[in-house]
Every structure is written in structure tokens, then in C-alpha cells.
Write an enzyme that holds these catalytic residues in place. Structure first.
Site, PDB file in Angstrom:
ATOM      1  N   LYS A 129       0.817  -1.215   0.000  1.00  0.00           N
ATOM      2  CA  LYS A 129       0.000   0.000   0.000  1.00  0.00           C
ATOM      3  C   LYS A 129       0.858   1.276   0.000  1.00  0.00           C
ATOM      4  O   LYS A 129       0.529   2.250  -0.663  1.00  0.00           O
ATOM      5  CB  LYS A 129      -0.900   0.019   1.250  1.00  0.00           C
ATOM      6  CG  LYS A 129      -1.968  -1.053   1.241  1.00  0.00           C
ATOM      7  CD  LYS A 129      -2.791  -1.034   2.511  1.00  0.00           C
ATOM      8  CE  LYS A 129      -2.151  -1.751   3.665  1.00  0.00           C
ATOM      9  NZ  LYS A 129      -2.159  -3.207   3.607  1.00  0.00           N
ATOM     10  N   VAL A 158      -6.254  -2.671  -1.763  1.00  0.00           N
ATOM     11  CA  VAL A 158      -7.514  -2.248  -1.137  1.00  0.00           C
ATOM     12  C   VAL A 158      -8.463  -3.445  -1.100  1.00  0.00           C
ATOM     13  O   VAL A 158      -8.776  -4.020  -2.137  1.00  0.00           O
ATOM     14  CB  VAL A 158      -8.181  -1.092  -1.921  1.00  0.00           C
ATOM     15  CG1 VAL A 158      -9.512  -0.698  -1.276  1.00  0.00           C
ATOM     16  CG2 VAL A 158      -7.257   0.111  -2.002  1.00  0.00           C
ATOM     17  N   LYS A 187      -5.423   3.051   2.268  1.00  0.00           N
ATOM     18  CA  LYS A 187      -6.399   2.555   1.285  1.00  0.00           C
ATOM     19  C   LYS A 187      -7.238   3.710   0.742  1.00  0.00           C
ATOM     20  O   LYS A 187      -7.587   3.724  -0.440  1.00  0.00           O
ATOM     21  CB  LYS A 187      -7.284   1.495   1.944  1.00  0.00           C
ATOM     22  CG  LYS A 187      -6.485   0.239   2.322  1.00  0.00           C
ATOM     23  CD  LYS A 187      -7.223  -0.655   3.282  1.00  0.00           C
ATOM     24  CE  LYS A 187      -6.397  -1.883   3.641  1.00  0.00           C
ATOM     25  NZ  LYS A 187      -6.955  -2.652   4.760  1.00  0.00           N
ATOM     26  N   GLU A 246      -2.523  -7.196  15.556  1.00  0.00           N
ATOM     27  CA  GLU A 246      -1.108  -7.216  15.946  1.00  0.00           C
ATOM     28  C   GLU A 246      -1.003  -6.943  17.448  1.00  0.00           C
ATOM     29  O   GLU A 246      -1.919  -6.374  18.051  1.00  0.00           O
ATOM     30  CB  GLU A 246      -0.348  -6.102  15.222  1.00  0.00           C
ATOM     31  CG  GLU A 246      -0.475  -6.110  13.721  1.00  0.00           C
ATOM     32  CD  GLU A 246       0.480  -7.081  13.057  1.00  0.00           C
ATOM     33  OE1 GLU A 246       1.478  -7.452  13.703  1.00  0.00           O
ATOM     34  OE2 GLU A 246       0.214  -7.469  11.913  1.00  0.00           O
ATOM     35  N   ASP A 254      -3.948   2.338   8.558  1.00  0.00           N
ATOM     36  CA  ASP A 254      -4.068   1.385   7.461  1.00  0.00           C
ATOM     37  C   ASP A 254      -5.189   1.828   6.511  1.00  0.00           C
ATOM     38  O   ASP A 254      -5.040   1.795   5.285  1.00  0.00           O
ATOM     39  CB  ASP A 254      -4.359  -0.016   8.032  1.00  0.00           C
ATOM     40  CG  ASP A 254      -4.673  -1.021   6.952  1.00  0.00           C
ATOM     41  OD1 ASP A 254      -3.731  -1.403   6.227  1.00  0.00           O
ATOM     42  OD2 ASP A 254      -5.849  -1.417   6.807  1.00  0.00           O
TER      43      ASP A 254
HETATM   44  N1  LIG Z   1      -0.683 -10.739   4.319  1.00  0.00           N
HETATM   45  C1  LIG Z   1      -1.806 -10.143   3.911  1.00  0.00           C
HETATM   46  O1  LIG Z   1      -2.934 -10.580   4.211  1.00  0.00           O
HETATM   47  C2  LIG Z   1      -1.744  -8.915   3.033  1.00  0.00           C
HETATM   48  C3  LIG Z   1      -2.923  -8.416   2.449  1.00  0.00           C
HETATM   49  C4  LIG Z   1      -2.848  -7.306   1.587  1.00  0.00           C
HETATM   50  C5  LIG Z   1      -1.629  -6.705   1.370  1.00  0.00           C
HETATM   51  N2  LIG Z   1      -0.507  -7.173   1.985  1.00  0.00           N
HETATM   52  C6  LIG Z   1       0.754  -6.486   1.725  1.00  0.00           C
HETATM   53  O2  LIG Z   1       1.604  -7.326   0.956  1.00  0.00           O
HETATM   54  C7  LIG Z   1       2.980  -7.068   1.304  1.00  0.00           C
HETATM   55  C8  LIG Z   1       3.624  -8.380   1.732  1.00  0.00           C
HETATM   56  O3  LIG Z   1       2.912  -8.885   2.832  1.00  0.00           O
HETATM   57  P1  LIG Z   1       3.306 -10.275   3.510  1.00  0.00           P
HETATM   58  O4  LIG Z   1       2.218 -10.586   4.452  1.00  0.00           O
HETATM   59  O5  LIG Z   1       3.688 -11.258   2.477  1.00  0.00           O
HETATM   60  O6  LIG Z   1       4.627  -9.841   4.332  1.00  0.00           O
HETATM   61  P2  LIG Z   1       5.740 -10.819   4.936  1.00  0.00           P
HETATM   62  O7  LIG Z   1       5.205 -12.176   5.164  1.00  0.00           O
HETATM   63  O8  LIG Z   1       6.350 -10.071   6.063  1.00  0.00           O
HETATM   64  O9  LIG Z   1       6.818 -10.941   3.760  1.00  0.00           O
HETATM   65  C9  LIG Z   1       7.547  -9.842   3.321  1.00  0.00           C
HETATM   66  C10 LIG Z   1       8.630 -10.339   2.378  1.00  0.00           C
HETATM   67  O10 LIG Z   1       9.303  -9.195   1.861  1.00  0.00           O
HETATM   68  C11 LIG Z   1      10.711  -9.387   2.087  1.00  0.00           C
HETATM   69  N3  LIG Z   1      11.365  -8.105   2.245  1.00  0.00           N
HETATM   70  C12 LIG Z   1      11.276  -7.230   3.273  1.00  0.00           C
HETATM   71  N4  LIG Z   1      12.079  -6.167   3.059  1.00  0.00           N
HETATM   72  C13 LIG Z   1      12.690  -6.393   1.872  1.00  0.00           C
HETATM   73  C14 LIG Z   1      13.659  -5.703   1.130  1.00  0.00           C
HETATM   74  N5  LIG Z   1      14.180  -4.533   1.554  1.00  0.00           N
HETATM   75  N6  LIG Z   1      14.070  -6.235  -0.041  1.00  0.00           N
HETATM   76  C15 LIG Z   1      13.574  -7.422  -0.480  1.00  0.00           C
HETATM   77  N7  LIG Z   1      12.675  -8.139   0.187  1.00  0.00           N
HETATM   78  C16 LIG Z   1      12.235  -7.631   1.354  1.00  0.00           C
HETATM   79  C17 LIG Z   1      10.807 -10.243   3.324  1.00  0.00           C
HETATM   80  O11 LIG Z   1      12.086 -10.843   3.395  1.00  0.00           O
HETATM   81  P3  LIG Z   1      12.573 -11.625   4.709  1.00  0.00           P
HETATM   82  O12 LIG Z   1      11.674 -12.833   4.818  1.00  0.00           O
HETATM   83  O13 LIG Z   1      13.989 -11.989   4.415  1.00  0.00           O
HETATM   84  O14 LIG Z   1      12.422 -10.676   5.847  1.00  0.00           O
HETATM   85  C18 LIG Z   1       9.685 -11.233   3.038  1.00  0.00           C
HETATM   86  O15 LIG Z   1      10.115 -12.211   2.130  1.00  0.00           O
HETATM   87  C19 LIG Z   1       2.937  -6.025   2.432  1.00  0.00           C
HETATM   88  O16 LIG Z   1       3.123  -4.748   1.866  1.00  0.00           O
HETATM   89  C20 LIG Z   1       1.527  -6.155   2.995  1.00  0.00           C
HETATM   90  O17 LIG Z   1       1.056  -4.963   3.564  1.00  0.00           O
HETATM   91  C21 LIG Z   1      -0.529  -8.277   2.787  1.00  0.00           C
END
Ligand SMILES: NC(=O)c1ccc[n+]([C@@H]2O[C@H](COP(=O)([O-])OP(=O)(O)OC[C@H]3O[C@@H](n4cnc5c(N)ncnc54)[C@H](OP(=O)(O)O)[C@@H]3O)[C@@H](O)[C@H]2O)c1
Length: 360
Positions: A128, A155, A227, A212, A223
Site C-alpha cells: 500500500k 484495497v 487505502k 497485531e 491502514d
Molecule cells: N498478508 C496479507 O494478508 C496482506 C494483504 C494485503 C496486502 N498485503 C501487503 O503485501 C505485502 C507483503 O505482505 P506479507 O504478508 O507477504 O509480508 P511478509 O510475510 O512479512 O513478507 C515480506 C517479504 O518481503 C521481504 N522483504 C522485506 N524487506 C525487503 C527488502 N528490503 N528487499 C527485499 N525483500 C524484502 C521479506 O524478506 P525476509 O523474509 O527476508 O524478511 C519477506 O520475504 C505487504 O506490503 C503487505 O502490507 C498483505
């Protein structure tokens, strides 16, 4: 058969689901869409950027991450510690960006998206921050390079809101949008409507893993601000700043206020609203929205509001999200669906990828 070379930055919850889905649906993608996707590069914060020209093996990638091994254990890969350098050296057709990005400066997603667009890669993102802060600039960079930037899962996650606005409602004039856009907050408010106080509702949401340990981003509305900024850009073409959004959280709501609303046949919801106003503060009437004839302001607010049960936003409970879009034709459209979860966010990215593949 269309070939699509994918670079995936961020291999956490969302990135892994996307990769699993691409693997699981490989035969369907080939048969129904005529699409072969190879994942040529993957990056994480800890492992840096790996690349293999003829495609990475998905089961191997998933196994490496599940067993906490370095991604460089994958055979025949080239490795960069600097992700942007890796991306610039290897390119691809589409960047799937699923790192965590913050609302202060949009990083690291913002730099990754800019780098990919500048390379002439299409981008799908679930982050986002970069879109909320620099969405219009990024869209114009995409246009300048003749590529698409899509962000469905930012969103309401995979519930198709942005594509509904951009494609399904193309040609209508949007006057206002109202939404319940945060599942955690809606879960707490639903618990409060059943008689819990705020602290009990929050504790329940935390116990269920929906909130959290530090719930500030959700319950204070930050958050939802991201959006709302994204909706302002997609639906109204406006770049609002964080400061232009009036924001009130839910932390001071009391059991008595919830009960009072219930007694009046209403439900308190945390509502994000965007509304076109004429420059003298009057709501823009039907037929003149976005017409260019009436100069308009875009008002953005996030606040708890007691809604009558006749309002579609009043009737969604728990983790559900909902959005109501007021237009000239048809007058009002509502979309209801889940607003979080690995499946939903990955699904939004997959739908964006398929939309790009179909249009190439
Ligand atoms: N989960 C949901 O339900 C959801 C829903 C909508 C949107 N989102 C959005 O989608 C995105 C990812 O969410 P997620 O839940 O998958 O997060 P996550 O499980 O914390 O995974 C984040 C990933 O990004 C990597 N990362 C962090 N900093 C980085 C950098 N500087 N360079 C390269 N890779 C990096 C992390 O690496 P490491 O593992 O090595 O730390 C990890 O592989 C976020 O922006 C979140 O807000 C998530």
C-alpha cells in the site's frame, strides 16, 4: 502460447501464496489463458536477489523457504546482495512486488517499483505504501514506459474493488465512495456490538491472530488512510496527502455508545469516505461529478459513524470489508468481501498478472 517472465520481490506470506498458486494452476493457465509463467528471480531482505535465466523451480523455492535455507542453495542461480542491482541486471516482463512497505516513505517497495517501471517491466504490487504516497507519479512513469501498474490487493485484498472501479465502472462518473476497509477494526466493532468493551474486543481479535500486538495502525485508522489515498487516486485521479485525510480511530468508543446506536437500530462502523465537493463546500450533484465544469475538492474522512441497518456497510460483520461507490450510472454499487489474508492478497496479484498477460 504467451511467455511471461516474472520477478518476485518479497517471498513472505503473499509471495509464497502467489508462487504456490502459479504452480498449482499451471495447466489451467496454459489451457485457458495460453500463458506460461516462469519465475526468473526472487528476492527477500535476508537472502538478497537470485536469478536463473531458464526459470527457478517452484517446489525447490518453497522447500528452501520452509526449511529456512538460503535461496542461493537453489541450483545454477546468480546472486546479488543488492536487490535493485539484481533487478536492473536481469529485468523480466513483470515485477510482482510483495515486500512490506511503510507509509512514511513507501520503502522498499517504492524503489523497486520505480526501478522496474523504468526498465519497461509491468508491475503488480500488494504494497500500500508506495501507491498511497506516490501512486500518480508511478502511474505516469508506467505510462511513459508503455507498461501497466496494477495494485488490486492493496484495497480489500483480493476482493475486486480497484478493477471494478477501473474497468467494470469505466465511463461512469464517481461522486463518492464509502468503505469499511479494515477487517481487524470491523472484527473489534462487531465484538463490541455484542456487548464487549473496546479492550475486550481488541484482546479477542489478538487472541484470534487478527490484530497485531501493537494494533495502532489498524485501530487508529492509519491502514485505512493508505487505502483511502489509493482509492482517491484510482477513482478520482487525485493525489491527496496524509494530512488531507481527517482521521479518527476507534479506541475511545465506549460500550454505552455502541448500545445507544443499537437502541436506535444503528451499527457503529469505522467508515472511510471520499466525497467530491464544489469549492464552496457543497456536495457535487448528480451529472456534474468529474465533469470538469464544476471545480471540485475531494473530502477524505475516516471516522466511526452510526449507520442505519438499511446501509450495506452496517450489515457486514467480523473480518469482512465493504465498499459503496456512488456514481451517476448506475447510482450506487456495493462490493463486499474479505479484506485480508494470504489467499486474498495473493489472489489480487494473480488477477492483476492475468489481466496484464491478457492485454499484452
Ligand atoms: N498478508 C496479507 O494478508 C496482506 C494483504 C494485503 C496486502 N498485503 C501487503 O503485501 C505485502 C507483503 O505482505 P506479507 O504478508 O507477504 O509480508 P511478509 O510475510 O512479512 O513478507 C515480506 C517479504 O518481503 C521481504 N522483504 C522485506 N524487506 C525487503 C527488502 N528490503 N528487499 C527485499 N525483500 C524484502 C521479506 O524478506 P525476509 O523474509 O527476508 O524478511 C519477506 O520475504 C505487504 O506490503 C503487505 O502490507 C498483505
Amino acid at each position: 502460447m504467451k511467455q511471461l517472465r516474472l520477478s518476485l520481490l518479497g517471498f513472505g506470506t503473499v509471495g509464497q501464496w502467489l508462487v504456490e498458486a502459479l504452480h498449482r494452476q499451471q495447466a489451467w493457465l496454459e489451457q485457458e489463458i495460453g500463458l506460461v509463467v516462469t519465475i526468473n528471480s526472487v528476492a527477500t531482505a535476508h537472502h538478497g536477489f537470485i536469478y536463473r535465466g531458464d526459470g527457478l523451480d517452484i517446489p525447490t523455492l518453497l522447500d528452501l523457504v520452509a526449511t529456512r535455507q538460503p535461496l542461493t542453495n537453489h541450483s545454477k542461480v546468480t546472486h546479488w546482495t543488492n536487490v535493485v542491482e539484481g533487478l536492473q541486471s536481469t529485468g523480466g516482463d513483470v515485477l510482482a512486488e510483495a515486500t512490506g512497505a511503510n507509509l512514511r516513505n513507501g520503502e522498499p517497495g517504492l524503489s523497486y517499483i520505480r526501478a522496474a517501471l523504468a526498465l519497461g517491466m509491468h508491475v503488480v504490487t500488494s504494497s500500500k505504501g508506495p501507491i498511497a504516497l506516490e501512486g500518480l507519479e508511478l502511474l505516469s512513469l508506467a505510462r511513459a514506459h508503455g507498461v501497466q501498474l496494477r495494485m488490486e490487493s492493496t484495497v480489500m485484498s483480493g476482493t475486486p474493488v480497484l478493477s471494478t472501479i477501473r474497468e467494470g465502472m469505466a465511463g461512469t462518473r464517481i461522486r463518492a465512495i464509502r468503505g469499511v476497509l479494515n477487517g481487524t477494526v470491523n472484527y473489534i466493532l462487531s465484538a463490541m456490538a455484542m456487548g464487549f468493551d473496546y479492550a475486550e474486543g481488541l484482546a479477542e481479535a489478538q487472541a484470534q491472530g487478527y490484530a497485531e500486538a501493537d494494533p495502532t495502525d489498524d485501530v487508529e485508522g492509519y491502514d485505512t488512510v493508505s487505502k483511502t489515498l489509493i482509492l482517491a487516486m484510482v477513482a478520482f485521479g487525485r493525489a491527496l496527502t496524509l494530512q488531507q485525510v481527517v482521521r479518527r480511530g476507534i479506541t475511545s468508543l465506549t460500550r454505552e455508545q455502541m448500545q445507544e446506536a443499537l437502541d436506535e437500530g444503528k451499527r457503529i462502523k469505522h467508515v472511510a469516505s471520499l466525497r467530491l465537493l464544489s469549492t464552496d463546500g457543497v456536495e457535487v450533484s448528480r451529472g456534474t461529478a468529474n465533469s470538469g465544469v464544476v471545480p471540485t475538492l475531494l473530502e477524505a474522512r475516516i471516522e466511526p459513524i452510526a449507520l442505519p441497518l438499511s446501509d450495506p456497510l452496517a450489515r457486514i460483520d467480523g473480518l469482512l470489508n465493504a465498499i459503496t461507490i456512488q456514481t451517476d450510472t448506475p447510482q450506487e454499487v456495493s462490493v463486499i468481501g474479505p479484506g485480508a489474508g494470504r489467499f486474498q492478497a495473493g489472489q489480487g496479484m494473480l488477477a492483476d498478472l492475468i489481466a496484464i498477460a491478457k492485454s499484452r
